[in-house]
Each structure stands twice: as C-alpha cells, then as structure tokens.
Design a protein around this motif. Structure first.
Motif, PDB file in Angstrom:
ATOM      1  N   GLY A  44       0.821  -1.210   0.000  1.00 32.32           N
ATOM      2  CA  GLY A  44       0.000   0.000   0.000  1.00 32.32           C
ATOM      3  C   GLY A  44       0.850   1.253   0.000  1.00 32.32           C
ATOM      4  N   GLY A  46       3.799   1.543  -1.314  1.00 32.06           N
ATOM      5  CA  GLY A  46       4.278   1.663  -2.683  1.00 32.06           C
ATOM      6  C   GLY A  46       3.214   2.228  -3.596  1.00 32.06           C
ATOM      7  N   GLU A  47       1.970   1.762  -3.385  1.00 35.22           N
ATOM      8  CA  GLU A  47       0.878   2.227  -4.231  1.00 35.22           C
ATOM      9  C   GLU A  47       0.625   3.720  -4.018  1.00 35.22           C
ATOM     10  N   GLY A  50       3.316   5.410  -5.926  1.00 35.79           N
ATOM     11  CA  GLY A  50       3.043   5.227  -7.347  1.00 35.79           C
ATOM     12  C   GLY A  50       1.923   6.136  -7.821  1.00 35.79           C
TER      13      GLY A  50
END
Lengths: 346, 169
Positions: A44, A46-47, A50
């Motif tokens: 999460g 990383g998301e 991103g």
C-alpha cells in the motif's frame, strides 16, 4: 529431469501457496492476519507513492477515448515545453479533484454524513474479477471495516479491510456485494446485488406485488448503526424491470449513479446521520432548506454541522465533522416509520 | 551474483506491481488489465532459468495477492505465477533466444493466467468469477501481454546483462 534442489524448492513453494489458499478459505482472523496486514501496508505504501507519480499521466486514457479531438490539442501542447505541459496536467487533475470533492461535500452536507475524504490510489486487475480499489486513508484517519464509501454521485461501496494508511474498498458493482435498498419516494424495499459488470446492478424487491418503473431511483435502506451501509445514500436508477407485478420474483436492472471506472475523490462515512435523510440526497429531489446554500463550509442548521479541514497535501484529504454530540445508534425500523416534519418533502 | 540477482528481481517486481496497480489498472483500457507484473516475472525467468523463475513468480504472485487493491483468494496468483515462471524458465534456453517466440510465450502466459485464475477461483467457491467475461479478458490479456513484452523484454535484458553479467544471456 531437474536437479533435486529445484524439485525441493518447487515443492516447498507449492506447499506454501496451498497453505495460504487454505488459511484464507477458512476465513476469519487466522494466524496470517498480522502478516497480511504488514504485507498490505508495505504494498500500500508503494501504491501511494506510485499514485503520486502517475496521477498526472492518468489523463492519457481520455486522450485515447476521444482520439480525434485530442490530436490537435496534443499538437498544440508539444509546442510548449515538457515542464509546462506537466504543470497544465497537474492543474487539470487538481481541478477535477476539487470538483469531485465539492460533489462529495454536497452529498455529505445534505445527508449529514460525517465523512473522511480520501483518494483512490490503486485498482485491482480486471483478470481477478473483483471490483476493488485502494484508498489513501486508513486506521489513522478513523476508518474501520464495513463503513460506507460514497462520492459526489452516490454510493461507491464499502470498506473491506484497513491498514494504517490505506483501506481496501469493495465497489458496489462487485459480485459479492448486496445492499438493502429502498425505492425513493416510497417504502418499498429490496435487495440490490452487484453483477460484476460495471454498469448494471440487480434489484430484487421484497414485495413482488408493488410496482416499479424505469427512471425511479434507489437509496440505501441503512444497516444497524449505519454499518456497512448508512441510510439514504443514492445508489442508482431503474433501467428496466423484468417480470410483471405479482410475479414471485421481480428483478430490476439498476444503473449506478457513481461511475466506478473513473473514481477519484471518495468519502468514507465514519458516522451515519442522526436521522435518516430519506430521499433528500438524491440529485433531483427537493433539498432540505438548510442545505440549499451548499457547497458552503458551515451550514446554517439548528445543530452546527460540517466544519471542513482541507489539508494542503496533494492527496487532498478533508474531514467534515459535526460538532454536536455523538449521534445515537441507528435502528433498522427507521425506514418504515415516517420522519418527523423537518421541512423536507419526499 | 546471487545477492545482486535477488536485489534486481525484488526491485523490478515491486516497481512492476506498483506501476500496474496505480497506473495500468486505472487507465480504463477495455477488457483485461495489462499484466506488467507477469510479463516482468516471465522476462526474469527467461534470463535466469526455471528455479529463479518459480521463486520470482511465487514472490510476485504473493505480493499481488496481498496488495490492498486486490481481493481475490490469497495464494492463487502466487501459485499460478510460480508455475508459469517455472515453465517459462524451463522452456527457453537463455543462449538461444528468439524474440518472436519470447513475445508469443509472454502473450500466451498472460492468457493462461486468466483461465487458470478463473478456474482455480471457481473451484475455491469464489462468487465473483464470471465466465462470460473470460473470452474477452483472455483475448485482451494476451494482446496486452504481447505488447508489454515488446517493451519489457529489451529493458529487462539490458538491466540483467549490466547488473549480473555472469548470467548466461
């Protein structure tokens, strides 16, 4: 054929995946819960990063949708330098985001839902059939499992699981979802289920003798204590009805108000309203006089309401908080009893 | 070599996962989502062989299963990615790489994932599986997979060659 080491590793991995599958199938709070939460937290995070990086480029989809119109615009944009183009994209994204937030605040204000605003940062792949998204608000923002998620159009879904800073939302159109719904303007209730298709829901009426016509709207009936569904949230409108009045089962196809393929800013209802807003939140319904000045920040209502804190972070989070005393628990019978006169017409 | 190979695989898989979940899924392309994660796993399997392919596939699939934006049964993507990574690694001899064959295998693998996921999820009693959508998903997943392969294979090959020159490539 393969070395014993390869065979050993393969067997070990195979057994591990099967273990996970079986533990997951058993459901409930297995021994993997904390591990799962930690893993989700890592991915999460990383998301979230991103989403920040990619958000200026999401407009690409719209270019593909209307290729002919956009070609001229692209040609014009290439004349400018990359930095300027990025800036334009950014501000457009921000304006769209602000519009979505306005719509969300209108719904939350009219319906008196206490919401936490969040942004969709990731979407599950279509190959897995589930309609789920990640939002950038979690435990730390007061979000818990089984809270309703709305946007400026209506019901979006419900919170399935939460980590510290992210939450997973199952969308309304997911095939595993069923929602108690009420036909606006009447007390007819029924069960609404997702079909896994983006544009259609199925609505099965409890009383098959009652009439239902295309164009009528549905709102949530509400669950006990407003979880997983708060009352009065617009869901969608009837597109077609199969079967005639009196038949054992009458199933209607519903088009949801919220377009789940273009979700941006959504709101998680962390506390349902004190009283059922009935049909007042619907787009075309007559509004309560107290809410006619929206989107204002402070509503001139008997109970002071909706103070908004918008943080300057790019993730656009805001909280609308009623400053009154905590709402009493909501009871399911509410929808069947007429509301005391509050100047609203249903 | 093992250390650098592990780091490279981890970074590539995580980057692919984040790009896929935060960007590719949100583009709203018709049909399936371009399966960047699987394409990355396949490319690494081509470069490092069946054992690494299986391990990387397992790790990538499990990460996808645990990603907060997915809600499928835990372990299914891990299982399928592992098998696909293994088969891809075993099928390709790193010294004899033929680009059209690689792209073909990538496309077919992305299609195979759709069918395998639908089948296993159905067997596990997942209510969401809608077989009427499978043909569309299958076609688009194969197409997107092949297209992604065209871009990913050269990039990953260069990275693999630069960072782990010992690998047979």
């Amino acid at each position: 054929m393969f070395s014993s080491r390869t065979r050993f590793v393969l067997t070990a991995l195979f057994i591990t995946t099967l273990t996970f599958v079986i533990m997951d199938l058993r459901g409930g709070q297995g021994p993997f819960t904390s591990f799962r939460s930690a893993m989700s937290g890592a991915v999460g995070g990383g998301e979230q990063v991103g989403s920040l990086i990619f958000s200026p480029f999401l407009g690409v989809a719209d270019w593909w949708g209307t290729w002919g119109d956009q070609r001229e615009r692209i040609a014009g944009l290439t004349a400018e330098n990359d930095e300027l183009r990025l800036l334009v994209e950014r501000s457009e994204a921000d304006r769209a985001r602000a519009e979505q937030l306005d719509g969300l605040l209108r719904v939350a204000g009219v319906g008196r839902y206490e919401i936490v605003a969040a942004e969709v940062i990731a979407v599950g792949p279509a190959q897995e059939f589930a309609w789920t998204v990640t939002i950038d608000a979690g435990n730390a923002d007061g979000i818990q499992r089984d809270m309703s998620v709305i946007n400026g159009q209506g019901l979006v879904g419900r919170v399935q699981s939460v980590t510290k800073n992210t939450a997973t939302v199952v969308l309304l159109v997911d095939a595993s979802i069923s929602v108690g719904a009420r036909v606006a303007g009447s007390s007819e209730i029924g069960i609404l289920s997702g079909t896994g298709r983006q544009d259609s829901l199925e609505f099965q009426m409890i009383d098959p003798g009652s009439g239902l016509d295309p164009g009528e709207s549905l709102v949530t009936f509400g669950s006990k204590r407003g979880r997983p569904y708060s009352p009065g949230i617009p869901i969608g409108e009837v597109v077609s009805v199969s079967g005639t009045a009196g038949q054992l089962t009458r199933i209607a196809t519903i088009r949801p108000f919220a377009d789940v393929s273009t979700l941006g800013v959504v709101g998680v209802v962390i506390r349902p309203p004190r009283e059922d807003p009935r049909d007042s939140v619907l787009p075309d319904a007559p509004r309560a006089p107290t809410a006619s000045t929206l989107p204002s920040i402070i509503l001139p209502s008997p109970t002071p309401l909706a103070s908004v804190f918008a943080s300057p972070t790019p993730s656009a989070s805001a909280t609308a908080t009623p400053s009154g005393s905590p709402a009493p628990s909501q009871e399911v019978e509410r929808a069947a009893t007429p509301e005391p006169a509050t100047g609203r017409s249903n | 070599m093992w250390g650098r190979q592990t780091v490279l695989c981890t970074i590539l898989v995580f980057a692919a996962l984040v790009t896929q979940q935060s960007f590719l899924t949100r583009l709203g392309l018709p049909g399936a989502t371009p399966d960047l994660l699987l394409v990355t796993v396949l490319t690494l399997a081509f470069a490092y062989g069946p054992l690494t392919g299986a391990v990387v596939g397992f790790g990538a699939g499990m990460a996808l299963d645990f990603a907060p934006s997915t809600a499928g049964p835990i372990g299914v993507a891990g299982l399928i990615f592992m098998v696909i990574g293994f088969i891809a690694g075993a099928a390709i001899d790193p010294r004899d790489r033929n680009p059209p064959v690689l792209i073909g295998i990538i496309g077919l693998s992305c299609g195979a994932f759709v069918i395998a996921f639908a089948a296993i999820a159905s067997i596990l009693g997942e209510v969401r599986v809608d077989w009427e959508q499978v043909p569309t998903l299958l076609l688009t997943a194969t197409l997107y997979g092949g297209l992604l392969g065209l871009a990913v294979v050269p990039v990953v090959s260069i990275l693999v060659g630069k960072i782990t020159p010992e690998a047979v490539l």
